[in-house]
Scaffold this active site. Structure first.
Site, PDB file in Angstrom:
ATOM      1  N   THR A 175       0.818  -1.218   0.000  1.00  0.00           N
ATOM      2  CA  THR A 175       0.000   0.000   0.000  1.00  0.00           C
ATOM      3  C   THR A 175       0.847   1.261   0.000  1.00  0.00           C
ATOM      4  OG1 THR A 175      -1.770  -1.139   1.135  1.00  0.00           O
ATOM      5  CG2 THR A 175      -1.734   1.240   1.382  1.00  0.00           C
ATOM      6  N   ASP A 209       0.838  -6.844   5.044  1.00  0.00           N
ATOM      7  CA  ASP A 209       0.205  -8.138   5.319  1.00  0.00           C
ATOM      8  C   ASP A 209       1.204  -9.227   5.710  1.00  0.00           C
ATOM      9  OD1 ASP A 209      -2.220  -7.010   4.835  1.00  0.00           O
ATOM     10  OD2 ASP A 209      -2.473  -7.850   2.819  1.00  0.00           O
ATOM     11  N   SER A 223       0.811 -10.153  -0.147  1.00  0.00           N
ATOM     12  CA  SER A 223       0.174 -11.473  -0.025  1.00  0.00           C
ATOM     13  C   SER A 223       0.785 -12.449  -1.025  1.00  0.00           C
ATOM     14  CB  SER A 223      -1.325 -11.380  -0.289  1.00  0.00           C
ATOM     15  OG  SER A 223      -1.867 -10.374   0.510  1.00  0.00           O
ATOM     16  N   GLN A 238      -1.138 -19.898  20.947  1.00  0.00           N
ATOM     17  CA  GLN A 238      -2.084 -19.110  20.154  1.00  0.00           C
ATOM     18  C   GLN A 238      -2.283 -17.724  20.764  1.00  0.00           C
ATOM     19  OE1 GLN A 238      -5.767 -21.323  19.680  1.00  0.00           O
ATOM     20  NE2 GLN A 238      -4.701 -23.103  18.874  1.00  0.00           N
TER      21      GLN A 238
HETATM   22  N1  ASP Z   1      -2.256  -5.919   0.818  1.00  0.00           N
HETATM   23  C1  ASP Z   1      -1.239  -4.928   1.092  1.00  0.00           C
HETATM   24  C2  ASP Z   1       0.100  -5.660   1.121  1.00  0.00           C
HETATM   25  O1  ASP Z   1       0.419  -6.294   2.081  1.00  0.00           O
HETATM   26  C3  ASP Z   1      -1.510  -4.252   2.369  1.00  0.00           C
HETATM   27  C4  ASP Z   1      -0.504  -3.239   2.810  1.00  0.00           C
HETATM   28  O2  ASP Z   1       0.481  -2.956   2.198  1.00  0.00           O
HETATM   29  O3  ASP Z   1      -0.719  -2.664   3.880  1.00  0.00           O
HETATM   30  O4  ASP Z   1       0.824  -5.592   0.163  1.00  0.00           O
END
Ligand code: ASP
Length: 341
Positions: A13, A89, A58, A277
């Site tokens: 992001t 992430d 991701s 956990q």
């Molecule tokens: N989905 C994004 C990523 O991990 C979320 C972020 O950057 O905060 O690349």
């Protein structure tokens, strides 16, 4: 003399900006970093930018970790510090992995990112980026102040392999429940010196490990989990290690079939580590019979390690292809400050 920083942009992001033509979010070109953040010129640093093809984190794979580790090794002598821009992430996994893969680190490797794109007015990315650069360049008596792999996010600097992303909403997305922040940032940056790792005066040369074992599973138990589910998870071919997420201080069912299944996995030579956990606190397998059972079977205590650190440490250790006794022993002790003994 100005500190030199290599800024590596991998995606996430933080790199997103509104395209003036389409209005849609698209990756920002970090080569224009000084135009976008003129205040960076006020820091006593020189920044060189290296951009990857940006990905959402991701989609990160161990290949990217190896690429990062190689860049840091190859450019180590040319820079005083490294800043890695990464999606939030999986940042805790990537940064933890790097902490294990790089040995004898004597310079900062600071990961950061943001919850709001850098092109959005209320972005948290601007502050995260500027402060991460400042921390990566910080020196005292000619030595790096934080010679560790760390994550800087929302006013706090953490040891990377102690972090977890805990919120998809709050701007302080990361936590380090079992280890104090390495720095708190307000008007000034307050470094928490007693908790920052100091390399030896004459450290061995930096080296990296690039072989990571991916035959690993995270098995999170829950009340009502069918024994057959666990049995089939542990029977997956080519698996070499299991991160077993148990309850509280490392407790798991004592039912025969459950215990036998774990025992079988161990006798097949799998490495099994017990992590809790709970977000905070430690595994202590001799507190309850439900924990002792695992201990007797030969499960290694992960103490207060995070799941992210346990997985990446296991990938690193099993990737060394050393004898099982060494691997088991290393899994149970702190090798990069990832667990409290
Ligand atoms: N989905 C994004 C990523 O991990 C979320 C972020 O950057 O905060 O690349």
């Amino acid at each position: 003399m100005k500190a030199s920083i290599l800024l590596i942009y991998t995606g996430g992001t933080i790199g997103m900006k509104n395209n003036p033509e389409t209005g849609a979010l698209s990756p920002f070109d970090f080569n224009g970093i000084y135009d976008e953040f003129p205040s960076l010129r006020k820091l006593d640093v020189d920044i060189e930018v290296l951009s990857f093809d940006p990905i959402d984190s991701s989609n990160v794979t161990p290949e990217l970790w190896v690429k990062l580790a190689r860049i840091i090794r190859d450019r180590y002598d040319s820079f005083d510090g490294f800043v890695v821009l990464h999606g939030t992430d999986t940042m805790a996994y990537t940064a933890s992995a790097l902490s294990f893969m790089i040995e004898n680190l004597g310079k900062p490797v600071v990961f950061t990112g943001s919850q709001i794109p850098i092109g959005v007015l209320r972005t948290d990315g601007r502050e995260n980026l500027i402060t991460a650069v400042e921390i990566a360049g910080a020196k005292q008596d000619g030595r790096a102040v934080v010679p560790e792999v760390c994550i800087y996010f929302q006013n706090r600097l953490f040891r990377a392999n102690r972090t977890t992303k805990h919120s998809a909403e709050q701007l302080n997305a990361f936590r380090s429940d079992n280890y104090p922040a390495l720095a708190e940032v307000g008007v000034n940056i307050h470094y928490n010196a007693p908790f920052i790792h100091r390399p030896e005066d004459r450290p061995d040369p930096l080296c990296i490990s690039t072989h990571l074992e991916t035959g690993i599973e995270i098995v999170k138990i829950f009340p009502g989990m069918r024994p057959a589910t666990l049995e089939s998870m542990l029977a997956v071919p080519d698996i070499r290690g299991i991160v077993l997420e148990t309850y509280g201080s490392g407790n798991a069912p004592t039912a025969d079939r459950f215990v036998r299944c774990i025992g079988d996995a161990l006798s097949r030579g799998l490495l099994v580590v017990n992590v809790t956990q709970c977000p905070g606190g430690s595994v202590s397998m001799n507190l309850y019979e439900t924990g002792k059972c695992l201990q007797r079977a030969g499960v290694v205590s992960g103490r207060d390690i995070t799941t992210e650190a346990a997985v990446t440490k296991m990938m690193y250790l099993l990737g060394q292809n050393r004898d099982p006794e060494w691997t088991r022993e290393m899994m149970g002790v702190s090798i990069r400050g990832e667990m409290t003994l």
